[in-house]
Motif scaffolding. Sequence first.
Motif, mmCIF file in Angstrom:
data_model
loop_
_atom_site.group_PDB
_atom_site.id
_atom_site.type_symbol
_atom_site.label_atom_id
_atom_site.label_comp_id
_atom_site.label_asym_id
_atom_site.label_seq_id
_atom_site.Cartn_x
_atom_site.Cartn_y
_atom_site.Cartn_z
ATOM 1 N N UNK A 31 -15.274 -5.170 11.134
ATOM 2 C CA UNK A 31 -16.376 -4.964 10.050
ATOM 3 C C UNK A 31 -15.979 -3.645 9.419
ATOM 4 N N UNK A 32 -15.164 -2.660 10.071
ATOM 5 C CA UNK A 32 -14.956 -1.433 9.553
ATOM 6 C C UNK A 32 -13.869 -1.815 8.461
ATOM 7 N N UNK A 33 -12.851 -2.707 8.876
ATOM 8 C CA UNK A 33 -11.832 -3.087 8.031
ATOM 9 C C UNK A 33 -12.517 -3.714 6.494
ATOM 10 N N UNK A 34 -13.445 -4.606 6.838
ATOM 11 C CA UNK A 34 -14.145 -5.171 5.517
ATOM 12 C C UNK A 34 -14.735 -3.907 4.787
ATOM 13 N N UNK A 35 -15.399 -3.001 5.178
ATOM 14 C CA UNK A 35 -15.733 -1.981 4.603
ATOM 15 C C UNK A 35 -14.774 -1.134 3.815
ATOM 16 N N UNK A 36 -13.482 -0.926 4.453
ATOM 17 C CA UNK A 36 -12.519 -0.237 3.766
ATOM 18 C C UNK A 36 -12.076 -0.955 2.572
ATOM 19 N N UNK A 37 -11.960 -2.533 2.642
ATOM 20 C CA UNK A 37 -11.516 -3.226 1.747
ATOM 21 C C UNK A 37 -12.437 -3.261 0.428
ATOM 22 N N UNK A 38 -13.645 -3.164 0.804
ATOM 23 C CA UNK A 38 -14.872 -3.130 -0.259
ATOM 24 C C UNK A 38 -14.675 -1.901 -1.087
ATOM 25 N N UNK A 39 -14.432 -0.732 -0.156
ATOM 26 C CA UNK A 39 -14.158 0.582 -1.087
ATOM 27 C C UNK A 39 -12.787 0.173 -2.085
ATOM 28 N N UNK A 40 -12.101 -0.306 -1.532
ATOM 29 C CA UNK A 40 -10.712 -0.618 -2.331
ATOM 30 C C UNK A 40 -11.076 -1.563 -3.551
ATOM 31 N N UNK A 41 -12.104 -2.546 -3.574
ATOM 32 C CA UNK A 41 -12.606 -3.135 -4.706
ATOM 33 C C UNK A 41 -12.846 -2.163 -5.885
ATOM 34 N N UNK A 42 -13.450 -1.018 -5.396
ATOM 35 C CA UNK A 42 -14.092 0.005 -6.372
ATOM 36 C C UNK A 42 -13.099 0.858 -6.969
ATOM 37 N N UNK A 43 -11.723 0.673 -6.349
ATOM 38 C CA UNK A 43 -10.485 1.710 -6.643
ATOM 39 C C UNK A 43 -10.187 1.403 -8.266
ATOM 40 N N UNK A 44 -9.918 2.123 -9.125
ATOM 41 C CA UNK A 44 -9.443 1.945 -10.431
ATOM 42 C C UNK A 44 -7.917 1.642 -10.109
ATOM 43 N N UNK A 45 -7.377 1.143 -11.066
ATOM 44 C CA UNK A 45 -5.959 0.591 -11.033
ATOM 45 C C UNK A 45 -5.087 1.805 -10.638
ATOM 46 N N UNK A 46 -5.132 2.681 -11.062
ATOM 47 C CA UNK A 46 -4.405 3.982 -10.740
ATOM 48 C C UNK A 46 -4.419 4.212 -9.057
ATOM 49 N N UNK A 47 -5.697 4.304 -8.636
ATOM 50 C CA UNK A 47 -5.976 4.364 -7.219
ATOM 51 C C UNK A 47 -5.497 3.190 -6.350
ATOM 52 N N UNK A 48 -5.650 2.119 -7.038
ATOM 53 C CA UNK A 48 -5.309 0.965 -6.054
ATOM 54 C C UNK A 48 -3.669 0.873 -6.085
#
Length: 368
Positions: free
Chosen positions: A205-222
């Motif tokens: 569940x921690x990893x899922x939270x981190x992945x969903x933060x990544x969803x919200x990253x712009x292209x440069x951050x990703x």
Amino acid sequence: MPTLFAISLFAMSSAYAISNKLNFYNVEVNRTSNDPLYMNNTIEENIHFHTLDYNNLSSIELYTNFVPFLLNISMKLLENVHENIKNNYELNIEDIKVIEAASGSNKLEYQSMLRENLNKMNRIKYTSPEVLLLDLTDFSNYLLQTLIENRLHKTSDNLLQPSKWYKNLLKYSILRQQMKIIINVIEVNICYKFSICVQKSDYKEYLIEWLRHLFNADNVKLRSFFHAISNLLYKNTFGIKTNAKFRQKIGNIWKSDSYYQRNLVDFLDETLSEYDVLKVVNDELRNYVILLKELFKVIDDNYQLNDSNERKLGHISKHFFLWIDNKNIQIKPVIKDVADNMRENVRIWPIDAQNKLDNIWTKIITLE
């Protein structure tokens, strides 16, 4: 032993799960509104609601704190989703114009419908403030989902095609991903602002939270995220059984375009969070889904969420969020903390659990 990010990235390189209830409850968290995670923007519009009366609970406190908070964060998320849809899905100019036109009145629609619902809630007796906050938050999320659907309603047939890995239509993949972002951001902010938090029951569940933060990253951050992973793995394998092909695949992820990278994040999130993902995944990825689910079952069965690990993972979660929110955070040390924490924990697992993890990982890296 493999790190989780390495496992996940390798599996993904080879190739509508939205909770209607945010199951909040109190946990001991020492967080205040001064915490930098709290989105402390003020809304421009003056919104007037009847003061809520729910038995003898503090309706004035709710009125003065939670309702403005929910409005502020929802307005920001509507703008955020709008930018995500325009920039992250390779849409054509015509579809972007349709989405732009549909978004014009979203703020007023949201505020009007939320006001109407609040006035109805005034006639309901609530036994605890948490229940009222949940009901209000659920309704707000429903409104946000409806508004996003409306934005996508009149787009072209380009959004009626499957995504690169997912059998469902791109239109619904966009909606699913953006709602995951919204629910994740609201959960985190409610936790930090009101100390009403979602308790995590396992590592996954921690990893899922981190992945969903990544969803919200712009292209440069990703891209910088994948570059940091590639760089760390090049310099330190963290005990991973590896080979030249594996290292090449990790490097190829970093060199891929952001649309492909975002699909990788989506694939892993769905693998971890959606029970029936095998029904919608493309056939060539089925074996990866099966093995990844087996792998994370071993991890969840053996990783101990004791006080020390919860503090470490909570620290990582906070820095993921701050990094996405453009605070002065570097992502490379955060990823290294993830890898180091997993390595330290696997080292003390029973030998049979370590062997089982290693065997599943070996099957993953030998899949074509």
